[in-house]
Design a protein around this motif. Sequence first.
Motif, PDB file in Angstrom:
ATOM      1  N   ALA A  81       0.831  -1.202   0.000  1.00  0.00           N
ATOM      2  CA  ALA A  81       0.000   0.000   0.000  1.00  0.00           C
ATOM      3  C   ALA A  81       0.867   1.255   0.000  1.00  0.00           C
ATOM      4  O   ALA A  81       0.598   2.224  -0.718  1.00  0.00           O
ATOM      5  CB  ALA A  81      -0.926  -0.012   1.215  1.00  0.00           C
ATOM      6  N   THR A  82       1.920   1.222   0.801  1.00  0.00           N
ATOM      7  CA  THR A  82       2.860   2.345   0.820  1.00  0.00           C
ATOM      8  C   THR A  82       3.531   2.510  -0.538  1.00  0.00           C
ATOM      9  O   THR A  82       3.693   3.629  -1.045  1.00  0.00           O
ATOM     10  CB  THR A  82       3.918   2.114   1.911  1.00  0.00           C
ATOM     11  OG1 THR A  82       3.264   2.062   3.188  1.00  0.00           O
ATOM     12  CG2 THR A  82       4.947   3.232   1.924  1.00  0.00           C
ATOM     13  N   GLU A  83       3.902   1.395  -1.154  1.00  0.00           N
ATOM     14  CA  GLU A  83       4.536   1.443  -2.471  1.00  0.00           C
ATOM     15  C   GLU A  83       3.593   2.014  -3.519  1.00  0.00           C
ATOM     16  O   GLU A  83       4.016   2.755  -4.424  1.00  0.00           O
ATOM     17  CB  GLU A  83       5.005   0.050  -2.878  1.00  0.00           C
ATOM     18  CG  GLU A  83       6.175  -0.466  -2.045  1.00  0.00           C
ATOM     19  CD  GLU A  83       6.460  -1.939  -2.284  1.00  0.00           C
ATOM     20  OE1 GLU A  83       5.651  -2.596  -2.991  1.00  0.00           O
ATOM     21  OE2 GLU A  83       7.471  -2.444  -1.758  1.00  0.00           O
ATOM     22  N   LEU A  84       2.290   1.700  -3.415  1.00  0.00           N
ATOM     23  CA  LEU A  84       1.329   2.203  -4.391  1.00  0.00           C
ATOM     24  C   LEU A  84       1.134   3.709  -4.250  1.00  0.00           C
ATOM     25  O   LEU A  84       1.019   4.426  -5.260  1.00  0.00           O
ATOM     26  CB  LEU A  84      -0.005   1.475  -4.241  1.00  0.00           C
ATOM     27  CG  LEU A  84      -0.012   0.006  -4.677  1.00  0.00           C
ATOM     28  CD1 LEU A  84      -1.344  -0.658  -4.337  1.00  0.00           C
ATOM     29  CD2 LEU A  84       0.275  -0.117  -6.169  1.00  0.00           C
ATOM     30  N   LEU A  85       1.093   4.203  -3.025  1.00  0.00           N
ATOM     31  CA  LEU A  85       1.017   5.652  -2.844  1.00  0.00           C
ATOM     32  C   LEU A  85       2.256   6.338  -3.427  1.00  0.00           C
ATOM     33  O   LEU A  85       2.154   7.363  -4.111  1.00  0.00           O
ATOM     34  CB  LEU A  85       0.891   5.986  -1.359  1.00  0.00           C
ATOM     35  CG  LEU A  85      -0.506   5.919  -0.740  1.00  0.00           C
ATOM     36  CD1 LEU A  85      -0.429   6.168   0.762  1.00  0.00           C
ATOM     37  CD2 LEU A  85      -1.441   6.944  -1.385  1.00  0.00           C
ATOM     38  N   THR A  86       3.412   5.759  -3.163  1.00  0.00           N
ATOM     39  CA  THR A  86       4.649   6.298  -3.733  1.00  0.00           C
ATOM     40  C   THR A  86       4.608   6.248  -5.251  1.00  0.00           C
ATOM     41  O   THR A  86       5.039   7.188  -5.938  1.00  0.00           O
ATOM     42  CB  THR A  86       5.853   5.505  -3.200  1.00  0.00           C
ATOM     43  OG1 THR A  86       5.888   5.602  -1.770  1.00  0.00           O
ATOM     44  CG2 THR A  86       7.159   6.018  -3.785  1.00  0.00           C
ATOM     45  N   ARG A  87       4.067   5.167  -5.777  1.00  0.00           N
ATOM     46  CA  ARG A  87       3.987   5.003  -7.233  1.00  0.00           C
ATOM     47  C   ARG A  87       3.162   6.113  -7.878  1.00  0.00           C
ATOM     48  O   ARG A  87       3.446   6.531  -9.005  1.00  0.00           O
ATOM     49  CB  ARG A  87       3.384   3.636  -7.575  1.00  0.00           C
ATOM     50  CG  ARG A  87       3.296   3.352  -9.077  1.00  0.00           C
ATOM     51  CD  ARG A  87       2.672   1.997  -9.352  1.00  0.00           C
ATOM     52  NE  ARG A  87       3.511   0.917  -8.841  1.00  0.00           N
ATOM     53  CZ  ARG A  87       3.146  -0.365  -8.816  1.00  0.00           C
ATOM     54  NH1 ARG A  87       1.957  -0.724  -9.263  1.00  0.00           N
ATOM     55  NH2 ARG A  87       3.969  -1.272  -8.356  1.00  0.00           N
ATOM     56  N   SER A  88       2.149   6.609  -7.180  1.00  0.00           N
ATOM     57  CA  SER A  88       1.314   7.660  -7.768  1.00  0.00           C
ATOM     58  C   SER A  88       2.157   8.874  -8.144  1.00  0.00           C
ATOM     59  O   SER A  88       1.934   9.496  -9.195  1.00  0.00           O
ATOM     60  CB  SER A  88       0.181   8.051  -6.809  1.00  0.00           C
ATOM     61  OG  SER A  88       0.665   8.769  -5.679  1.00  0.00           O
ATOM     62  N   VAL A  89       3.120   9.204  -7.318  1.00  0.00           N
ATOM     63  CA  VAL A  89       4.012  10.332  -7.604  1.00  0.00           C
ATOM     64  C   VAL A  89       4.989   9.955  -8.714  1.00  0.00           C
ATOM     65  O   VAL A  89       5.258  10.745  -9.635  1.00  0.00           O
ATOM     66  CB  VAL A  89       4.761  10.764  -6.331  1.00  0.00           C
ATOM     67  CG1 VAL A  89       5.743  11.884  -6.634  1.00  0.00           C
ATOM     68  CG2 VAL A  89       3.763  11.211  -5.258  1.00  0.00           C
ATOM     69  N   GLU A  90       5.510   8.754  -8.653  1.00  0.00           N
ATOM     70  CA  GLU A  90       6.479   8.312  -9.657  1.00  0.00           C
ATOM     71  C   GLU A  90       5.867   8.287 -11.054  1.00  0.00           C
ATOM     72  O   GLU A  90       6.529   8.648 -12.041  1.00  0.00           O
ATOM     73  CB  GLU A  90       7.009   6.932  -9.288  1.00  0.00           C
ATOM     74  CG  GLU A  90       7.860   6.931  -8.011  1.00  0.00           C
ATOM     75  CD  GLU A  90       8.188   5.532  -7.521  1.00  0.00           C
ATOM     76  OE1 GLU A  90       7.523   4.568  -7.991  1.00  0.00           O
ATOM     77  OE2 GLU A  90       9.094   5.401  -6.675  1.00  0.00           O
ATOM     78  N   LEU A  91       4.600   7.882 -11.172  1.00  0.00           N
ATOM     79  CA  LEU A  91       3.946   7.814 -12.479  1.00  0.00           C
ATOM     80  C   LEU A  91       3.744   9.205 -13.073  1.00  0.00           C
ATOM     81  O   LEU A  91       3.906   9.406 -14.280  1.00  0.00           O
ATOM     82  CB  LEU A  91       2.611   7.080 -12.366  1.00  0.00           C
ATOM     83  CG  LEU A  91       2.690   5.598 -11.986  1.00  0.00           C
ATOM     84  CD1 LEU A  91       1.288   5.038 -11.768  1.00  0.00           C
ATOM     85  CD2 LEU A  91       3.442   4.792 -13.039  1.00  0.00           C
ATOM     86  N   ALA A  92       3.382  10.153 -12.228  1.00  0.00           N
ATOM     87  CA  ALA A  92       3.242  11.535 -12.713  1.00  0.00           C
ATOM     88  C   ALA A  92       4.594  12.079 -13.171  1.00  0.00           C
ATOM     89  O   ALA A  92       4.681  12.774 -14.196  1.00  0.00           O
ATOM     90  CB  ALA A  92       2.636  12.416 -11.626  1.00  0.00           C
ATOM     91  N   ARG A  93       5.642  11.755 -12.415  1.00  0.00           N
ATOM     92  CA  ARG A  93       6.980  12.196 -12.834  1.00  0.00           C
ATOM     93  C   ARG A  93       7.387  11.545 -14.159  1.00  0.00           C
ATOM     94  O   ARG A  93       8.019  12.168 -15.010  1.00  0.00           O
ATOM     95  CB  ARG A  93       8.002  11.879 -11.745  1.00  0.00           C
ATOM     96  CG  ARG A  93       8.107  12.941 -10.673  1.00  0.00           C
ATOM     97  CD  ARG A  93       9.449  12.885  -9.980  1.00  0.00           C
ATOM     98  NE  ARG A  93       9.630  11.637  -9.273  1.00  0.00           N
ATOM     99  CZ  ARG A  93       9.399  11.460  -7.972  1.00  0.00           C
ATOM    100  NH1 ARG A  93       8.967  12.461  -7.228  1.00  0.00           N
ATOM    101  NH2 ARG A  93       9.604  10.302  -7.404  1.00  0.00           N
ATOM    102  N   ARG A  94       7.011  10.274 -14.310  1.00  0.00           N
ATOM    103  CA  ARG A  94       7.347   9.578 -15.559  1.00  0.00           C
ATOM    104  C   ARG A  94       6.690  10.259 -16.755  1.00  0.00           C
ATOM    105  O   ARG A  94       7.319  10.472 -17.797  1.00  0.00           O
ATOM    106  CB  ARG A  94       6.903   8.114 -15.471  1.00  0.00           C
ATOM    107  CG  ARG A  94       7.385   7.259 -16.628  1.00  0.00           C
ATOM    108  CD  ARG A  94       7.063   5.811 -16.353  1.00  0.00           C
ATOM    109  NE  ARG A  94       6.262   5.238 -17.430  1.00  0.00           N
ATOM    110  CZ  ARG A  94       5.544   4.134 -17.326  1.00  0.00           C
ATOM    111  NH1 ARG A  94       5.478   3.494 -16.177  1.00  0.00           N
ATOM    112  NH2 ARG A  94       4.873   3.674 -18.356  1.00  0.00           N
TER     113      ARG A  94
END
Length: 301
Positions: A81-94
């Motif tokens: 769950a923590t990784e998915l929240l982090t992923r939300s930011v990473e995807l926008a950066r991508r």
Amino acid sequence: MSGPFGGGVLIADGGLATTFEARGHDLSDGLWSARLLKDAPDEIVAVHRAFFEAGAVIATTASYQASLEGFVARGIAQIEATELLTRSVELARRARDEVASDGRRRWVAASAGPYGAALADGSEYRGRYGLTVEELAAWHRPRIEVLAAAKPDLLALETVPDVDEALALIRALDGIEVPAWLSYTISGGRTRAGQPLDEAFAVAAESPRIAAVGVNCCAPEDVSAVLAAARAVTDKPLVAYPNSGERWDVQRRHWTGSRTYSPALALEWVAAGARVVGGCCRVGPPDMAAVAAELGGFAKQ
């Protein structure tokens, strides 16, 4: 912590969830668009990119309805769950990286919706959850910590229906070194919980942790009056990103009414002091392209 708000108008994106639905995704699950963080991350990148290509320079992440508790309740382990929240930011950066060749500066705003959004029962449009400010702050804090640790440019504390929740969010920002905007959802010239707007904006005006204030997820025709109410109590930059003008029928579960979102109204919001202009539900990339074209002379380059 002033954020990127000086020197021109920033064009934000529109409604992620309704754009996902327009692309054929079923978001009836309680996680709403956050489900795609696990099931279809490339689609999230594609939608962020579509808004960037339409002229937006701020991407709000697909974390609005995401919560650690919500993920865990659907069988996702806490660490994932923590990784998915982090992923939300990473995807926008991508997505930002994919359009970086044009040299334009862009920002990622990590979305943190209200407690009611995580309940997935519409209570974000009522507020007054029966929780104290302290309890709400304790609920918001872990998610804000995870999002901030992912190093977004901003935090978007959005669709806040209640002064108590605004106070809780401000408290949850203690020690967080990421600038935040706080935007209310309103109805009839008051917060959704019925509080006067001068009281609501005064709470945010007093906090050094809030870099900008404003309104989202409301009718476009209500925005200018809300911005005037905010400007009466604070000189902080203002944000405005309403819905399309259509209304969600909870019983029938579909949108009704007419679209009233328009570039002409966006010009009014800028004249009223808005420094971030975007859209919320049912506002897609074509809408933001029209707004970006209309506001081109005002927009920050």
